[in-house]
Structure formats: C-alpha cells, structure tokens
Design a protein around this motif. Sequence first.
Motif, PDB file in Angstrom:
ATOM      1  N   LYS A 247       0.700  -1.186   0.045  1.00 38.20           N
ATOM      2  CA  LYS A 247      -0.239  -0.058   0.120  1.00 38.20           C
ATOM      3  C   LYS A 247       1.019   1.170  -0.082  1.00 38.20           C
ATOM      4  CE  LYS A 247      -3.840  -1.814   1.953  1.00 38.20           C
ATOM      5  NZ  LYS A 247      -4.440  -2.378   0.382  1.00 38.20           N
TER       6      LYS A 247
ATOM      7  N   LYS B 175       2.127   1.687  -3.681  1.00 37.21           N
ATOM      8  CA  LYS B 175       1.199   1.974  -3.595  1.00 37.21           C
ATOM      9  C   LYS B 175       0.089   3.492  -4.036  1.00 37.21           C
ATOM     10  CE  LYS B 175      -3.576   0.460  -5.106  1.00 37.21           C
ATOM     11  NZ  LYS B 175      -4.929  -0.258  -5.222  1.00 37.21           N
TER      12      LYS B 175
ATOM     13  N   ASP C 168      -5.684  -5.302  -4.144  1.00 35.94           N
ATOM     14  CA  ASP C 168      -3.945  -5.991  -4.815  1.00 35.94           C
ATOM     15  C   ASP C 168      -3.640  -6.501  -5.882  1.00 35.94           C
ATOM     16  OD1 ASP C 168      -3.647  -3.778  -2.515  1.00 35.94           O
ATOM     17  OD2 ASP C 168      -3.150  -5.334  -0.691  1.00 35.94           O
TER      18      ASP C 168
END
Length: 199
Positions: free
Chosen positions: A5, A8, A57
Amino acid sequence: MSLYKTAKAIVSVIFFPLYRIRVIGKDNIPDQGPVIICSNHISNLDPPVVGITSPRDISFMAKGELFERPLLGTLLNAIRAFPVKRGGTDRYALRQGLDILKDGNVLGLFPEGTRSKTGTVGKPLAGAGFFALRSNAVIVPCAIIGSYKPGRRLTVIYGKPMDMETHRSAKTAAKDAAEAIMEEIQNLIDYSQHASLDK
C-alpha cells in the motif's frame, strides 16, 4: 500501512498526474474471491499502472529479467510481483500463481508474455489460459491505451468479467482459452478508439 500500500500510494502520486491516468470500469473487478486480471503489454511500467488502478491488491507474474533492474526490480517486489522464466515451463511460477488464486487473491498477467513494440495486440502464450482453466477465478480483461509520454493521456479500461465455464466444461486447450481472453482485450482497445477515449 503495508509495503504494498505504501508503494501504491507513492507510485499513484507520481504516475496519475505524470501520465494523466484515467481509469474506466474498475467496478468490474469483483470485491472478493479469486480474480485474474489480463492486460495487453506495451511498457515495463504496465505492472505498476495496473497495480495502482485496481481497487484490489494484485500479485503479478512478470518476466525474470525485469527483476534484475535495480529500481524496477525493487518496485516489482514491493507490488508482490514474482518472476517467471521464459523459454520453457516454469513449474514453480505456475504453482505460485495457482496458490494465489486458491487463497482467493488477484493474479495479474500479461498474456502476450512480452511487450508489444508496435502497440498492437500480439498472440498470447498459453499461460493465461492455463490459469483460467485450472482455477475457478473470474477473468477480467484490461486494456492499457496510451504512449507513456509525460503529459499525454493514459487510459486503463477494465472490461466485464468473462464467463470461462463453457471453456472449462469443454476442456478447451489453454492456448485457445488465452486467445479468447486476448480477443476481449482487443475489443476494449477497439471500443476506446471508437469512443476516442485515448484523447
């Protein structure tokens, strides 16, 4: 926050404004359960772009050579990519992909196996068909449209999930199943050109 994350978020902050990324159809990706996202392949940046535009994901299967590049290799590891050896059957990579789906997660594939130098869709390898037929995953076709030139529009389209049950019941050959998936990707590209979505 997990490494995935975090990566990302960082890539999103850079890529979305740099390539003016527009995302269409991400609601077509199921909220849960095993999913295979199959995309055309026009750049080494395709995995992170699909990764930041998907609401879930993704674990990507990517060619092993990419992991040898310092910056790209680090990024691929951060977004849960795993290498596959080209030129033969990589049984370990196949098993890893099936395990990801068995656990109800999302697998990202580029059926062509290599980047298109012309931007046109090429012939797929059998891999995407193998995973589609050997699992109960939902197949979501994806088209990346654009040039990866800073300031130019890059469009990512997620199509409606494909019904693979007919292929599974008929014991369709993996290569034929992969070609059916690529046909759906081509349909998304054709739609974008008809609707002028790349502008």
